[in-house]
Design an enzyme around this catalytic site. Structure first.
Site, PDB file in Angstrom:
ATOM      1  N   GLY A 172     -62.411  90.748  50.441  1.00 29.20           N
ATOM      2  CA  GLY A 172     -61.279  90.274  49.662  1.00 29.20           C
ATOM      3  C   GLY A 172     -60.258  89.565  50.537  1.00 29.20           C
ATOM      4  N   CYS A 173     -59.363  88.847  49.902  1.00 29.93           N
ATOM      5  CA  CYS A 173     -58.377  88.037  50.623  1.00 29.93           C
ATOM      6  C   CYS A 173     -57.337  88.902  51.323  1.00 29.93           C
ATOM      7  CB  CYS A 173     -57.711  87.044  49.673  1.00 29.93           C
ATOM      8  SG  CYS A 173     -57.084  87.780  48.151  1.00 29.93           S
ATOM      9  N   TYR A 174     -56.743  89.828  50.555  1.00 27.15           N
ATOM     10  CA  TYR A 174     -55.760  90.709  51.186  1.00 27.15           C
ATOM     11  C   TYR A 174     -56.395  91.489  52.319  1.00 27.15           C
ATOM     12  CZ  TYR A 174     -52.205  90.299  47.427  1.00 27.15           C
ATOM     13  OH  TYR A 174     -51.232  89.872  46.558  1.00 27.15           O
ATOM     14  N   THR A 175     -57.641  91.890  52.091  1.00 31.53           N
ATOM     15  CA  THR A 175     -58.284  92.770  53.054  1.00 31.53           C
ATOM     16  C   THR A 175     -58.612  92.019  54.344  1.00 31.53           C
ATOM     17  OG1 THR A 175     -60.390  92.309  52.011  1.00 31.53           O
ATOM     18  CG2 THR A 175     -59.225  94.233  51.263  1.00 31.53           C
TER      19      THR A 175
END
Lengths: 345, 345, 345, 345
Positions: free
Chosen positions: A148-151
């Site tokens: 994921g992007c945040y991750t």
């Protein structure tokens, strides 16, 4: 040339994949999958592609997809369930942009996603597609769970500190700010221009699914269970994630020492840029690129590091990283087609 | 590989040149000229270039520049006066992004710029760098006057209509809207974020220098002197020019007929995309690309065409077009390094 | 206190009415009409009203509305058809923000709106609510057709020039740019933040309904039929309309002379601010206010005036002007509750 | 009527004061102090004031200021040093918007501002102008140190939790995001539209002066020394501060319990709006108003509260709060002139 299907080509992550792959020297786009725009030229759905890419969108036809070497699945949540096992069976490599194949422990998935997993064996086999941590496994994988992007942004920022043992696993705070492309192309009042511009808000505080993904990786770094506070915010810009990460230090150190630690940890990584002490990253520096920029501040009053990490959420946080994984899967130089500087302007 | 000097590399047009050229397969950046940042790594001035381009800015040294094949001059107004003749003398090709070498008639230049021209002979020799109109001359030129942003957008939009004799040379209105990168990187209260966002304004109404450049080319198209109303506006976005062009028609025609006229006129042009009747261009479709998108509406009540033309002001309106000219000068495929779809997001 | 119903209170024009009226010293909000949010506190639908306005939305109940003195109808197109005649019959004053009651000639309405008018007698009786032109009639009206946003901006800008006979009725161009609130709160891909920010486009070129409204009023000013080119554009900001109006001049004049003409024409108008020659209006100067700012340029090369006119589209272009009309209807000082300076920031 | 001098009227905080006071029913603006614009009409410097406020800016003349009842000093750092003591001596009330009179302990000031304090006695006498905490003292003060924008937002958000003893004083993190008006009207490359839009960055991490102001107040709440991590970020919008505050809990509690605690603590406060559990604040809800909106989340996994607090940085964070203080100083209803709902749009 690698023959490629992009399934879910007309969402924001999908179209960024198409944009990158349409200029990639080893890629041959064969299928642009889209249920909603079946039969329409991609250059009508996204008019920036006129004269560049002369292909029609098409709805899913597994036989046609089976002629490709690799499929990127950027499908709505749940839609990839049946598709991916079939593709794997037919011998394709699959790079999945959903959350379905990112987990080591099926129970964590089922807890945070609130449903049973439909392919436990594939989940067990799948590799977490963060090349900076799992490059060797990725090279040999059949199925990649693209992070994921945040991750991506948060793990890259915090990992070296926990891995070194200098960062304490307790009291870690990840305060993250995301541009609106992260929410996708679906309509919603909260994404209406007039509601979104001149506005900042938090959402899914303490409950966002990416929390579990960050915790999984940081726990491995720390060698013990790590639980974090993760707060996503929506900010009025298109691209960019900025994670501000607070980690207590187990011993006194300076920003110079930690910067050196990070430089060493990422010393062979083209896509990771560690700022020198006193310099800080900005989302503008990475927009439109596959880079992650990381800056390090030490608050010596508090023996706490403040790590500033930033990526482009749909590039390194989705499409660009997926292409980085494809490059690895097919033995190419990892940077092929994604090595450029971002737009800045 | 073409050896290249970019003089004025740290302004907005300059850095867009550097960005494009750093990914151009036939380009070898040798010199990044900058008086203000002499000795500094370009990746400190524009941090998006870290890991991508490892070069220092340097102040002008004609001997060093003389080792290049071509110089792009994106210098502040006036600064190129002495430089360009020296470079031409030393055998370089020069692509000048200022207004100095765009005029057929020195008197027009002197009237609109309010000063004597310093190199009348070079002005006479120079070629106006709009490839869609002057491709053959460009190929053989030593000195190219790269067109202005407003002018590229407006000329491409109006030319076929006047050239065909269907558009009347009287009462032409060009109402143009530009993003803020057009104003450059210099500081000014009008470009402060808080003054600029949520704001639209006109400026230099009826007096902007690009008026004369548009008139020069449209007069050639029409075969008679054309004088236009040209109104530039500043709108709250970074990239993009949108010209709305009003031209009275000498005879009844439909949008379909004019669209066909435009398609025929630009039939070999990769970078010109004519919208089908009923579709209109948007700046978002061209941002980050070298395309010009043109849509045509006919107001049959008034026998007037409304031409909507849009480009990215710092790409097709400056840096991208300059590279298109370089490609022509050196016998490359005109599209080399600038053929991609824009960002969209 | 004037007892007030706002029907359609939760659209953008409606909520701006509520905002203005909630601080108006003579206004008593009695009814916030909303089909979609029936029963919900207005402070939940628009959370900026918490602690300020403690009222629930309610669906239409004519008996309840009948207890008010005035109704503002900001209903979706068509929805006001049955409501307004009933309200008039019950003795309320009605200020309608739709296009239904703005026309002198029912045929013009039916042509541009593509439907029969449901209340020809009321249309005949209704008054066009532009106080700067029709103040005396407004004071005595029962039913006000509140002008459109583009039309208010454009008529105020062009009227004096045509009224004086100096402006030619031929070849008038109105090139208008609007912020996104003008499109309302309804969802649509074109209003998604990521599609709208960093984007400019034209729409409904030569076919927008406001064309007919502008033509109606300018024809009265000129004393002959006026037909114009009107081009609306969508620009990436919330509030503000900027109309650039091109009018050929029947005789030579200077900007000073025309400025004097405008000053004289609007000499008693608080809400009209004529810029001195050389100064130009900006949407930022009027955002959040009921002012219309007008600047005048004369292109002496072409004997053409370029009039720059700007308003806040949902204030002077909708809600603020509606309150100005209410003030007139009830014998108040026209400026009551709407006299303030805009936000600027 | 209260006779008022605004010194520093043409900065962003100053002009917001002028805007609020020009519509305040008990305020009479007498002096608009500005060194840079001495002699110029305010309506030329900020053209939104044309027809609204007919006053000239003037440079400082203590004798003229002495005729006022109150002076707001929004002067550049350091400039108020000599002025304020003179004004106090002449019997004016002074509301100072700089950091000079916000501290209990002169040593804290001197440490964080890196200079000696010029008026230790006045500092000792001055009152911290946060009405929600110090209303009674403010009423009797001669000199008010108006709180900073970040600090107002952060203190209001964290105070009840520490005051109650439920929040732990250790490991408090305040991650704050500010619109660009917070940086003022001065020019700087970082505030150029093209550098600022589509960009998020942190600055002065762990060293921003507002840290010390927040710590001072939270230490009083907690009854022990509190040290916090404070990280300011710049986000691409004009108005608004959003503070995300992380506080470990000394005992298990639910969001409902903490919400009740906050409601009780602020039960008489018009300007504080506590969200019900599950609802979160947004900067859009407070922009253009004097409200502070606070939402509370409890992460029960971690026994940690996440407090989301938001204000308009130049309204409740500067000018509006200064007027709230003026209202108290002069015995008016605290809400006079500042009670309205924000713009939303």
């Amino acid at each position: 040339m690698i023959k490629i299907a992009v399934l879910g080509a007309t969402g924001y992550a999908g179209i960024e994949l198409v944009r990158i792959l349409s200029a990639h020297p080893e890629a041959e786009l064969k299928i642009l999958g889209s249920q909603s725009f079946d039969g329409q030229p991609i250059s009508e759905v996204y008019q920036n592609f006129a004269h560049v890419l002369d292909m029609n969108c098409e709805k899913l036809d597994l036989e046609r997809v089976a002629e490709c070497d690799v499929a990127f699945t950027a499908l709505p949540h749940g839609a990839s369930k049946d598709v991916i096992p079939s593709l794997i069976e037919k011998g394709l490599k699959v790079i999945d942009l959903s959350g379905d194949f990112r987990y080591d422990d099926i129970k964590v998935y089922e807890k945070w996603y609130g449903q049973e997993h439909s392919s436990p064996e594939l989940l067990a086999e799948s590799v977490y597609g963060l090349p900076e941590l799992y490059r060797d496994k990725i090279k040999k994988a059949r199925l990649i769970g693209n992070p994921g992007c945040y991750t991506t942004c948060s793990i890259l920022g915090a990992y070296p500190l926990l891995d070194s043992g200098i960062g304490s696993p307790d009291n870690i705070i990840v305060d993250a700010k995301s541009g609106v492309t992260g929410a996708g192309r679906g309509l919603g009042l909260g994404y209406h221009f007039c509601e979104c511009t001149e506005n900042t808000k938090a959402y899914k505080v303490a409950t966002h699914r990416h929390t579990s993904e960050i915790e999984q990786e940081l726990s491995k770094a720390a060698g013990c269970e790590v639980m974090i506070s993760f707060t996503p915010h929506l900010i009025p810009q298109k691209r960019g994630i900025f994670s501000t990460i607070y980690v207590n230090l187990n011993k006194k150190c300076t920003a110079e020492e930690l910067t050196e630690l990070y430089r060493e940890f990422y010393k062979d990584e083209y896509f990771i840029r560690i700022k020198e002490p006193g310099k800080l990253p900005e989302t503008k520096h990475v927009a439109g690129s596959n880079f992650a920029d990381i800056g390090i501040v030490v608050d010596e009053r508090l023996d706490r590091a403040v790590i500033l990490s930033t990526i482009d959420n749909i590039y390194k946080g989705a499409a660009g990283q997926a292409v980085q994984n494809m490059n690895l899967l097919f033995g190419l130089d990892e940077k092929t087609g994604i090595s450029g500087a971002g737009f800045y302007l």
